[in-house]
Design an enzyme around this catalytic site. Structure first.
Site, PDB file in Angstrom:
ATOM      1  N   GLU A   1       0.252  -1.638  18.875  1.00  0.00           N
ATOM      2  CA  GLU A   1      -0.561  -2.858  18.965  1.00  0.00           C
ATOM      3  C   GLU A   1      -0.550  -3.421  20.386  1.00  0.00           C
ATOM      4  O   GLU A   1      -1.590  -3.866  20.903  1.00  0.00           O
ATOM      5  CB  GLU A   1      -0.049  -3.889  17.949  1.00  0.00           C
ATOM      6  CG  GLU A   1      -0.327  -3.466  16.509  1.00  0.00           C
ATOM      7  CD  GLU A   1       0.616  -4.049  15.471  1.00  0.00           C
ATOM      8  OE1 GLU A   1       0.322  -3.888  14.268  1.00  0.00           O
ATOM      9  OE2 GLU A   1       1.655  -4.632  15.834  1.00  0.00           O
TER      10      GLU A   1
ATOM     11  N   ASP B   1       1.586 -12.142  14.566  1.00  0.00           N
ATOM     12  CA  ASP B   1       1.936 -10.733  14.419  1.00  0.00           C
ATOM     13  C   ASP B   1       0.599 -10.004  14.326  1.00  0.00           C
ATOM     14  O   ASP B   1      -0.064 -10.060  13.279  1.00  0.00           O
ATOM     15  CB  ASP B   1       2.770 -10.553  13.143  1.00  0.00           C
ATOM     16  CG  ASP B   1       3.303  -9.138  13.002  1.00  0.00           C
ATOM     17  OD1 ASP B   1       3.193  -8.357  13.964  1.00  0.00           O
ATOM     18  OD2 ASP B   1       3.832  -8.811  11.932  1.00  0.00           O
TER      19      ASP B   1
ATOM     20  N   GLY C   1       8.163  -5.844   9.197  1.00  0.00           N
ATOM     21  CA  GLY C   1       7.475  -6.490  10.321  1.00  0.00           C
ATOM     22  C   GLY C   1       7.241  -7.972  10.018  1.00  0.00           C
ATOM     23  O   GLY C   1       7.386  -8.833  10.894  1.00  0.00           O
ATOM     24  N   ASP C   2       6.904  -8.252   8.773  1.00  0.00           N
ATOM     25  CA  ASP C   2       6.633  -9.630   8.355  1.00  0.00           C
ATOM     26  C   ASP C   2       7.919 -10.458   8.343  1.00  0.00           C
ATOM     27  O   ASP C   2       7.935 -11.621   8.770  1.00  0.00           O
ATOM     28  CB  ASP C   2       5.992  -9.637   6.960  1.00  0.00           C
ATOM     29  CG  ASP C   2       4.751  -8.749   6.913  1.00  0.00           C
ATOM     30  OD1 ASP C   2       4.060  -8.654   7.938  1.00  0.00           O
ATOM     31  OD2 ASP C   2       4.498  -8.132   5.864  1.00  0.00           O
TER      32      ASP C   2
ATOM     33  N   ASN D   1       3.875  -4.295  17.575  1.00  0.00           N
ATOM     34  CA  ASN D   1       4.651  -3.071  17.777  1.00  0.00           C
ATOM     35  C   ASN D   1       4.054  -2.353  18.999  1.00  0.00           C
ATOM     36  O   ASN D   1       3.108  -2.849  19.616  1.00  0.00           O
ATOM     37  CB  ASN D   1       4.667  -2.204  16.503  1.00  0.00           C
ATOM     38  CG  ASN D   1       3.260  -1.793  16.043  1.00  0.00           C
ATOM     39  OD1 ASN D   1       2.358  -1.564  16.860  1.00  0.00           O
ATOM     40  ND2 ASN D   1       3.071  -1.702  14.733  1.00  0.00           N
ATOM     41  N   GLN D   2       4.617  -1.213  19.335  1.00  0.00           N
ATOM     42  CA  GLN D   2       4.168  -0.526  20.554  1.00  0.00           C
ATOM     43  C   GLN D   2       2.668  -0.240  20.535  1.00  0.00           C
ATOM     44  O   GLN D   2       1.949  -0.520  21.500  1.00  0.00           O
ATOM     45  CB  GLN D   2       4.943   0.792  20.722  1.00  0.00           C
ATOM     46  CG  GLN D   2       4.384   1.642  21.865  1.00  0.00           C
ATOM     47  CD  GLN D   2       5.275   2.807  22.232  1.00  0.00           C
ATOM     48  OE1 GLN D   2       6.466   2.823  21.924  1.00  0.00           O
ATOM     49  NE2 GLN D   2       4.700   3.790  22.901  1.00  0.00           N
TER      50      GLN D   2
ATOM     51  N   THR E   1       0.800  -1.226   0.000  1.00  0.00           N
ATOM     52  CA  THR E   1       0.000   0.000   0.000  1.00  0.00           C
ATOM     53  C   THR E   1       0.834   1.278   0.000  1.00  0.00           C
ATOM     54  O   THR E   1       0.288   2.359  -0.138  1.00  0.00           O
ATOM     55  CB  THR E   1      -0.919  -0.005   1.214  1.00  0.00           C
ATOM     56  OG1 THR E   1      -0.133  -0.422   2.341  1.00  0.00           O
ATOM     57  CG2 THR E   1      -2.054  -0.988   1.036  1.00  0.00           C
TER      58      THR E   1
HETATM   59  N1  ADP Z   1      14.124   2.341   9.377  1.00  0.00           N
HETATM   60  C1  ADP Z   1      14.578   1.205   9.919  1.00  0.00           C
HETATM   61  N2  ADP Z   1      15.872   1.117  10.305  1.00  0.00           N
HETATM   62  C2  ADP Z   1      16.350   0.004  10.865  1.00  0.00           C
HETATM   63  N3  ADP Z   1      15.612  -1.095  11.096  1.00  0.00           N
HETATM   64  C3  ADP Z   1      14.315  -1.084  10.722  1.00  0.00           C
HETATM   65  C4  ADP Z   1      13.715   0.063  10.120  1.00  0.00           C
HETATM   66  N4  ADP Z   1      12.421  -0.201   9.866  1.00  0.00           N
HETATM   67  C5  ADP Z   1      12.200  -1.463  10.281  1.00  0.00           C
HETATM   68  N5  ADP Z   1      13.337  -2.001  10.806  1.00  0.00           N
HETATM   69  C6  ADP Z   1      13.495  -3.352  11.361  1.00  0.00           C
HETATM   70  O1  ADP Z   1      12.259  -4.024  11.221  1.00  0.00           O
HETATM   71  C7  ADP Z   1      11.742  -4.437  12.468  1.00  0.00           C
HETATM   72  C8  ADP Z   1      10.231  -4.332  12.433  1.00  0.00           C
HETATM   73  O2  ADP Z   1       9.844  -2.983  12.376  1.00  0.00           O
HETATM   74  P1  ADP Z   1       8.541  -2.453  11.598  1.00  0.00           P
HETATM   75  O3  ADP Z   1       8.666  -2.746  10.164  1.00  0.00           O
HETATM   76  O4  ADP Z   1       8.308  -1.037  12.034  1.00  0.00           O
HETATM   77  O5  ADP Z   1       7.398  -3.420  12.120  1.00  0.00           O
HETATM   78  P2  ADP Z   1       6.404  -3.243  13.337  1.00  0.00           P
HETATM   79  O6  ADP Z   1       5.517  -2.078  13.015  1.00  0.00           O
HETATM   80  O7  ADP Z   1       5.703  -4.549  13.355  1.00  0.00           O
HETATM   81  O8  ADP Z   1       7.245  -3.005  14.557  1.00  0.00           O
HETATM   82  C9  ADP Z   1      12.446  -3.574  13.502  1.00  0.00           C
HETATM   83  O9  ADP Z   1      12.604  -4.260  14.737  1.00  0.00           O
HETATM   84  C10 ADP Z   1      13.812  -3.337  12.842  1.00  0.00           C
HETATM   85  O10 ADP Z   1      14.654  -4.434  13.131  1.00  0.00           O
HETATM   86  C1  PLP Z   2      -0.478  -5.900   1.598  1.00  0.00           C
HETATM   87  C2  PLP Z   2       0.339  -5.568   2.797  1.00  0.00           C
HETATM   88  N1  PLP Z   2       0.666  -6.561   3.665  1.00  0.00           N
HETATM   89  C3  PLP Z   2       1.425  -6.295   4.750  1.00  0.00           C
HETATM   90  C4  PLP Z   2       1.897  -5.019   5.044  1.00  0.00           C
HETATM   91  C5  PLP Z   2       2.692  -4.834   6.315  1.00  0.00           C
HETATM   92  O1  PLP Z   2       4.025  -4.578   6.196  1.00  0.00           O
HETATM   93  P1  PLP Z   2       5.002  -4.563   7.469  1.00  0.00           P
HETATM   94  O2  PLP Z   2       5.691  -5.906   7.482  1.00  0.00           O
HETATM   95  O3  PLP Z   2       5.982  -3.468   7.208  1.00  0.00           O
HETATM   96  O4  PLP Z   2       4.224  -4.357   8.741  1.00  0.00           O
HETATM   97  C6  PLP Z   2       1.559  -3.977   4.169  1.00  0.00           C
HETATM   98  C7  PLP Z   2       1.999  -2.623   4.452  1.00  0.00           C
HETATM   99  O5  PLP Z   2       1.832  -1.705   3.701  1.00  0.00           O
HETATM  100  C8  PLP Z   2       0.779  -4.264   3.016  1.00  0.00           C
HETATM  101  O6  PLP Z   2       0.460  -3.294   2.148  1.00  0.00           O
HETATM  102 MG    MG Z   3       6.273  -0.153  12.392  1.00  0.00          MG
HETATM  103 NA    NA Z   4       5.233  -6.419  14.651  1.00  0.00          NA
END
Ligand code: ADP
Ligand code: PLP
Ligand code: MG
Ligand code: NA
Length: 299
Positions: A128, A92, A213-214, A125-126, A45
């Site tokens: 959630e 998740d 996150g995935d 995440n925080q 997205t």
């Molecule tokens: N900008 C970034 N810089 C460094 N690490 C990142 C960054 N974005 C995501 N990550 C990595 O991805 C992991 C998951 O973060 P994120 O994608 O924000 O998922 P969520 O929202 O589930 O926490 C973090 O713990 C970090 O290890």
């Molecule tokens: C289709 C879809 N799945 C999953 C996600 C989640 O991604 P993330 O692993 O960064 O939380 C997104 C985020 O835009 C998405 O568009």
């Molecule tokens: Mg995040």
């Molecule tokens: Na997460």
């Protein structure tokens, strides 16, 4: 022993989120992966345009979508747990980020009452974690308290994958925390919890990634499988993979964008295949800190 994973996530034609972010890295690590695509999109997205590739009879607003779909997932997990003793369910609980809810509100009670109690490993995440417990996280002690509340809802392992807590190393770091129950009797007589709590300052890369996150949840599953009683090691290996992937992606995206330009969402798609060697055998580039018992006393 051969290990099989059922991964229920969204699919994208181009790029890496959901199952596209989980399947390849898990296969690289030797897991058999069966996948159910909860929805199929052209891309994630964050791109400029988005197409739904197929039309189901029920309209799903997004990836974890509507109540009936989540309830189907719940019944799948209940059945699988009955049939497969020892099955590990990683949840998740994708609901939102930074104060923004991106699923319908009526999903929250389903997550709280049905999904989280089934989970063995939970990776909110925080935002959630706050939604699930009704507690705000402003300090490390709050985070510890929230992870204990989440343990009491079901999962033995809880990881807050990202928080807004300030890092002692400065604003170039993001803070993640984890907690693993160390005994079946969770509360000690003095009210403290019997769990190992860890904290990590993660070097932050100056871009917004999607699918991270995935990937995090997939790698945590893989590394807790290899280190079931050692969250510190599993956490360090998981975050190290994340570091290798986001850094490689960032370098590539900037090269593609050219000097002075901000990379686009397409250029910031995770460099997954290019990170194969790091996924297989991550050199550990981050260290988790074990939090002292005194910092997680129950008030
Ligand atoms: N900008 C970034 N810089 C460094 N690490 C990142 C960054 N974005 C995501 N990550 C990595 O991805 C992991 C998951 O973060 P994120 O994608 O924000 O998922 P969520 O929202 O589930 O926490 C973090 O713990 C970090 O290890
Ligand atoms: C289709 C879809 N799945 C999953 C996600 C989640 O991604 P993330 O692993 O960064 O939380 C997104 C985020 O835009 C998405 O568009
Ligand atoms: Mg995040
Ligand atoms: Na997460």
């Amino acid at each position: 022993m051969e290990c099989r994973i059922l991964s229920i996530q969204s699919h994208v034609v181009r790029g890496y989120v959901g199952n596209k972010s989980a399947t390849f890295p898990l296969q690289v690590l030797g897991f058999e992966v069966d996948s159910i695509n909860s929805v199929q999109f052209s891309n994630h997205t964050g791109w400029f345009c988005l197409f739904r590739v197929e039309l189901e009879t029920i309209f799903y607003p997004w990836y974890c979508k509507d109540k009936s779909f989540l309830e189907v997932v719940v019944s799948i997990i209940q059945e699988l747990k009955k049939a497969t003793p020892g099955l590990v369910y990683v949840c998740d609980p994708v609901m939102g980020d930074h104060g923004l809810l991106y699923v319908p509100e009526n999903l929250l009670p389903v997550y709280k009452n049905e999904v989280v109690p089934l989970a063995d490993i939970l990776t909110p995440n925080q935002f959630e974690a706050e939604l699930l417990t009704g507690r705000k996280i402003k300090t490390e002690d709050d985070a510890v308290e929230v992870m204990d509340l989440l343990h009491e809802m079901g999962p033995d392992t809880v990881v807050l994958t990202s928080t807004d807590l300030p890092s002692k190393h400065g604003d170039q770091f993001l803070v993640a925390l984890g907690s693993q129950k160390t005994s079946k009797v969770f509360r000690n007589p003095d009210g403290t919890s019997s769990s190992q709590k860890i904290c990590m300052d993660i070097p932050q890369v100056d871009a917004v990634f999607v699918g991270t996150g995935d990937l995090f949840a997939a790698m945590l599953l893989a590394w807790t499988h290899h280190h079931p009683k050692d969250l510190k090691t599993a956490f360090e290996k998981t975050v190290s993979v994340m570091q290798h992937v986001v850094k490689r992606t960032f370098t590539y995206a900037n090269e593609m964008a050219g000097p002075g330009n901000k990379p686009s969402a397409a250029q910031l798609e995770l460099r997954m295949i290019q990170s194969k060697a790091d996924i297989e055998n991550p050199s550990v580039v981050v260290e988790a800190k074990v939090l002292q018992k005194s910092s997680h006393q129950k008030q």
